[in-house]
Enzyme design. Structure first.
Site, PDB file in Angstrom:
ATOM      1  N   HIS A 290     -39.744  17.849   9.069  1.00 20.46           N
ATOM      2  CA  HIS A 290     -38.530  17.225   8.503  1.00 20.46           C
ATOM      3  C   HIS A 290     -38.144  17.843   7.156  1.00 20.46           C
ATOM      4  O   HIS A 290     -37.026  18.344   7.011  1.00 20.46           O
ATOM      5  CB  HIS A 290     -38.702  15.704   8.437  1.00 20.46           C
ATOM      6  CG  HIS A 290     -37.703  15.013   7.565  1.00 20.46           C
ATOM      7  ND1 HIS A 290     -36.359  14.988   7.872  1.00 20.46           N
ATOM      8  CD2 HIS A 290     -37.831  14.343   6.395  1.00 20.46           C
ATOM      9  CE1 HIS A 290     -35.711  14.323   6.918  1.00 20.46           C
ATOM     10  NE2 HIS A 290     -36.578  13.929   6.014  1.00 20.46           N
TER      11      HIS A 290
ATOM     12  N   HIS B 116     -39.148  16.442  -1.038  1.00 15.77           N
ATOM     13  CA  HIS B 116     -38.369  15.223  -1.278  1.00 15.77           C
ATOM     14  C   HIS B 116     -39.034  13.926  -0.847  1.00 15.77           C
ATOM     15  O   HIS B 116     -38.734  12.875  -1.393  1.00 15.77           O
ATOM     16  CB  HIS B 116     -36.951  15.347  -0.694  1.00 15.77           C
ATOM     17  CG  HIS B 116     -36.843  15.049   0.775  1.00 15.77           C
ATOM     18  ND1 HIS B 116     -36.971  16.005   1.735  1.00 15.77           N
ATOM     19  CD2 HIS B 116     -36.620  13.891   1.433  1.00 15.77           C
ATOM     20  CE1 HIS B 116     -36.827  15.453   2.928  1.00 15.77           C
ATOM     21  NE2 HIS B 116     -36.615  14.173   2.779  1.00 15.77           N
ATOM     22  N   ASP B 117     -39.927  13.972   0.135  1.00 16.26           N
ATOM     23  CA  ASP B 117     -40.571  12.728   0.565  1.00 16.26           C
ATOM     24  C   ASP B 117     -42.001  12.592   0.059  1.00 16.26           C
ATOM     25  O   ASP B 117     -42.686  11.628   0.384  1.00 16.26           O
ATOM     26  CB  ASP B 117     -40.566  12.635   2.104  1.00 16.26           C
ATOM     27  CG  ASP B 117     -39.214  12.170   2.632  1.00 16.26           C
ATOM     28  OD1 ASP B 117     -38.528  11.414   1.912  1.00 16.26           O
ATOM     29  OD2 ASP B 117     -38.851  12.572   3.756  1.00 16.26           O
TER      30      ASP B 117
ATOM     31  N   GLU C 295     -42.502   9.550  -2.412  1.00 14.64           N
ATOM     32  CA  GLU C 295     -42.297   8.274  -1.751  1.00 14.64           C
ATOM     33  C   GLU C 295     -43.374   7.962  -0.714  1.00 14.64           C
ATOM     34  O   GLU C 295     -43.838   6.844  -0.607  1.00 14.64           O
ATOM     35  CB  GLU C 295     -40.923   8.240  -1.087  1.00 14.64           C
ATOM     36  CG  GLU C 295     -40.551   6.807  -0.761  1.00 14.64           C
ATOM     37  CD  GLU C 295     -39.288   6.693   0.056  1.00 14.64           C
ATOM     38  OE1 GLU C 295     -38.572   7.698   0.160  1.00 14.64           O
ATOM     39  OE2 GLU C 295     -39.048   5.602   0.568  1.00 14.64           O
ATOM     40  N   ASP C 296     -43.777   8.968   0.039  1.00 16.30           N
ATOM     41  CA  ASP C 296     -44.649   8.700   1.189  1.00 16.30           C
ATOM     42  C   ASP C 296     -46.115   9.055   0.996  1.00 16.30           C
ATOM     43  O   ASP C 296     -46.932   8.748   1.849  1.00 16.30           O
ATOM     44  CB  ASP C 296     -44.131   9.455   2.423  1.00 16.30           C
ATOM     45  CG  ASP C 296     -42.759   8.963   2.845  1.00 16.30           C
ATOM     46  OD1 ASP C 296     -42.393   7.858   2.427  1.00 16.30           O
ATOM     47  OD2 ASP C 296     -42.071   9.692   3.576  1.00 16.30           O
TER      48      ASP C 296
ATOM     49  N   ASP D 218     -30.719  15.544   3.862  1.00 20.64           N
ATOM     50  CA  ASP D 218     -31.740  14.654   4.407  1.00 20.64           C
ATOM     51  C   ASP D 218     -31.104  13.755   5.471  1.00 20.64           C
ATOM     52  O   ASP D 218     -31.603  13.593   6.580  1.00 20.64           O
ATOM     53  CB  ASP D 218     -32.308  13.824   3.242  1.00 20.64           C
ATOM     54  CG  ASP D 218     -33.441  12.906   3.649  1.00 20.64           C
ATOM     55  OD1 ASP D 218     -34.141  13.218   4.628  1.00 20.64           O
ATOM     56  OD2 ASP D 218     -33.614  11.862   2.973  1.00 20.64           O
TER      57      ASP D 218
HETATM   58 MN    MN Z   1     -36.372  12.528   4.239  1.00 22.01          MN
END
Ligand code: MN
Length: 746
Positions: free
Chosen positions: A61, A86-87, A90-91, A153
């Site tokens: 992704h 980018h993630d 957050e993840d 995204d």
């Molecule tokens: Mn994303």
């Protein structure tokens, strides 16, 4: 553990990364392969073992997002790294500080912006999404790359939406249509905007989407022939002129076709501009490209007849999103009008990549991403954000208004040119110049003629605002403006005024209660509100504060009969208010009863009891619908295309439930149809005959107007479902004098 599978996946990941990197190496950016590779390896490590809904390794992704960022938006290494990462924050367990240490503060800041936006988007607070959206816009005005990556995204998530549950699909598709597509448009990312809209359409109305695709495929050969015949003389002429060019056939997207069919109530065969021709040329001299556009236009006008009303010069007056091109419409030898868009290569890049393409055309050799100017539009957004609106829906509307408006040009008395959205009024213009001018506006002189402030301006108008010191903002002004800026300014002033009135009302009420030795409680204040015609106590206080309600004998007798303690007042209503807020959140707790992952099945029984049909769009069995859980935990069924539903999806996406019909022609629903045709003796009789005799359908109301030999009728009927409507419309269309029969809302 399956090592073969692991090897295969490792290979797939590396290939995806290399593919992305190749698009970067083909660009004009400085080649910072090293840092990009480091970002990739770090992200791959951080997301290790995690999979997407589709079952793919998660890292695919971020790679796909980075590829969109590089290939389709044209950004450089900083953005590509941020997209790859980018993630991560957050993840995974890595923090923004980790990113800053490894990749520097700029990339970390962008990743931080992206993390802030996505955090809590699926939260349970009703307004969380709007809050998020505000954050998104704020971060965007700090570094526009945040929003560009966010759009990439979203694009990849839309491209892979099939793996989500239906209620999530609607929420994401709705948000995309309401928020992301307009932003993409505003930033000039026209190609991405189109794809976002199309994908949203595909998930919201799968059957209609498939229908249009099928018709497009069926008519393709026809269009190819038209294109070949039409462009042959153009090619010959351009070759003669020695122009270097590419000729493309632009096919209208299924979504745009559907929009046009809906808006103008046309059938597919009635849409004539499905094909447009695009001429993209390499200018001989970049400084002369505007002239070269016009030279090509003149050459075309010798080949084909031009349509006098359909000439658009976006070359000298670019749209605010930067779009430039010359649009002309020509009569083909087949007798059809064909639109031709003339653009230089640079204009074409800007049309497709928007702001990002501007970097490509900087004079200096290498381009620096940081050079991007915040355009005027971002400043407007900031102004709206500075004056935050309490209502989530109003806020979204204001932004959307600002995103999609087309423009006119208006002159000040001194001859300065101002760009305003189409449909704006003299009052909008006054606020656009200065809020003091707006606040005290009493009217205007347009082209030296006196007009009211609600007067709608046209392109080329010269406008002089007239003011008076005694003039002040009034609530009815809200209906006289269309720009987000004027609206938010007026609302801001009204709210301040309202707060002051509320305070004054509270003071007067306390005084009254103390003087008369009364007491207030929930019951007697409710009685008082009922007596005076207010639905809320707060509204009553405001009216008292404004002096439109005076407290006297009648009020005293309603409030009488309880022991007194004056300062209970404040406490009571504060606590009361809090309860109201808790109430609002209660139903969301109740939602556990509703399995949002599964579509609601709308059976005849359920429709009689549990569900409520929306008053705005009056859905009936067979319509594409969805459910919305309202503040009382009630499920309201909307048509998916209903504008209200679109707003709800964007503002309260987590309260959306997918819904499917399962009815058996037991219940009746009211539906209105509109009939237009040629007036003549007995037409009404014929119509009612078809409806009530032949089809045995009940009519609730008939309204028919006839003028100048034309008649226009609206009939409300009781039907079971959309199939019934179709039979009725088909039968009515067979009558001689009838020209159109369509279902309408209401
Ligand atoms: Mn994303």
């Amino acid at each position: 553990m399956n090592t073969d599978k692991e090897h295969a996946e490792e290979k797939m990941i590396n290939e995806a990364f290399q593919g992305m990197l190749n698009t970067y190496l083909a660009s004009k950016h400085r080649k910072k392969v090293d840092i990009i590779t480091r970002a990739f390896n770090f992200a791959k490590h951080a997301h290790k073992g995690v999979r997407r809904n589709s079952g793919e390794p998660y890292i695919l992704h971020p790679i796909a997002v980075a590829r969109v960022v590089s290939e389709e938006i044209g950004l450089g290494s900083t953005s590509i790294c941020a997209a790859l990462l980018h993630d991560v924050v957050e993840d995974t367990e890595y923090t923004v500080e980790d990113i800053a240490n490894l990749f520097g503060p700029k990339i970390a800041q962008i990743v931080d912006g992206l993390t802030k936006i996505s955090g809590g988007i699926f939260g349970d607070k009703a307004s969380a999404q709007t809050e998020n959206f505000k954050k998104l816009l704020l971060t965007m005005s700090e570094d526009i790359r945040v929003i560009l990556i966010k759009i990439a995204d979203r694009l990849h998530n839309m491209r892979t939406l099939e793996h989500m549950a239906p209620n999530k699909q609607y929420k994401i598709a709705g948000e995309t249509l309401y928020i992301y597509a307009p932003i993409a448009y505003r930033l000039g990312l026209n190609k991405i905007k189109m794809e976002l809209e199309n994908l949203s359409f595909k998930y919201e109305h799968p059957e209609e989407y498939a229908g249009i695709e099928k018709k497009l495929a069926m008519t393709q050969a026809e269009r190819e022939k038209l294109f070949a015949d039409f462009t042959a003389p153009i090619k010959a002429r351009l070759d003669e002129m020695g122009v270097k060019y590419t000729l493309l056939g632009r096919i209208k997207s299924p979504y745009s076709i559907w929009r046009k069919m809906q808006a103008k109530q046309l059938a597919f065969d009635e849409i004539f501009d499905i094909l447009a021709v695009r001429i993209i040329f390499e200018p001989k001299n970049p400084k002369e490209e505007a002239n070269e556009c016009f030279n090509i236009y003149i050459a075309l006008s010798h080949l084909y007849r031009t349509h006098p009303d359909r000439f658009r010069d976006w070359v000298n007056q670019p749209k605010t999103n930067g779009y430039q091109a010359l649009h002309v419409t020509l009569m083909s030898n087949h007798g059809e009008w064909v639109e031709v868009q003339i653009r230089s290569q640079r204009m074409n890049d800007i049309a497709e990549q928007g702001v990002a393409a501007h970097w490509k055309y900087k004079e200096s050799g290498y381009v620096e991403e940081d050079e991007v100017d915040l355009n005027k539009w971002l400043l407007t957004i900031k102004e709206i954000l500075d004056d935050p609106q309490p209502d989530a829906m109003d806020f979204l509307d204001a932004i959307k208004l600002n995103l999609y408006s087309s423009e006119i040009f208006v002159f000040t008395p001194k001859g300065d040119i101002k760009t305003m959205p189409q449909g704006c009024t003299a009052l909008d213009f006054a606020f656009s110049i200065h809020s003091v001018l707006g606040t005290h506006c009493i009217g205007a002189k347009v082209n030296h003629k006196l007009v009211p402030m609600s007067h709608v301006l046209e392109s080329g108008d010269q406008v002089e605002v007239l003011t008076s010191k005694t003039q002040n903002v009034k609530p009815e002004w809200l209906s006289m403006v269309t720009t987000a800026k004027a609206k938010s300014k007026i609302q801001g002033i009204l709210r301040r005024e309202e707060r002051a009135a509320h305070k004054e009302g509270e003071r007067l009420m306390t005084e009254f209660v103390e003087r008369e030795n009364l007491t207030l409680d929930v019951h007697n204040t409710a009685r008082l509100c009922r007596m005076l015609g207010f639905s809320e106590y707060e509204q009553l206080l405001i009216a008292i504060g404004r002096g439109s309600v005076t407290l006297g004998d009648a009020e005293r007798s309603v409030l009488k009969g309880h022991s007194s303690s004056s300062n209970i007042l404040g406490r009571l209503f504060r606590s009361n208010k809090k309860e109201a807020v808790d109430d609002l959140h209660l139903p969301i707790g109740h939602l556990q009863k509703i399995d949002k992952k599964r579509p609601l099945i709308l059976t005849d029984e359920a429709l009689q009891g549990s569900y409520h049909m929306a008053d705005c769009c009056h859905p009936i069995p067979g319509d594409d619908v969805l459910g919305f859980i309202d503040d009382d935990g009630q499920i309201v069924i909307h048509q998916r295309k209903c504008p209200m539903a679109t707003k709800l999806k964007a503002a309260y996406g987590n309260r959306i439930v997918a819904a499917q019909w399962s009815t058996h022609k037991l219940l009746h629903f009211s539906v209105s149809i509109n009939i237009k045709g040629i007036d003549g003796v007995g037409v009404v009789n014929q119509i009612t005959n078809v409806i009530s005799r032949e089809l045995n359908v009940n009519m609730e109301r008939i309204l028919i107007e006839a003028y100048d030999g034309i008649f226009d009728g609206t009939i409300r009927l009781r039907v079971h479902d959309v199939d019934d409507i179709k039979v009725i419309c088909d039968n009515l269309k067979r009558l001689n004098n009838i020209r159109s029969v369509i279902r309408i809302d209401g």
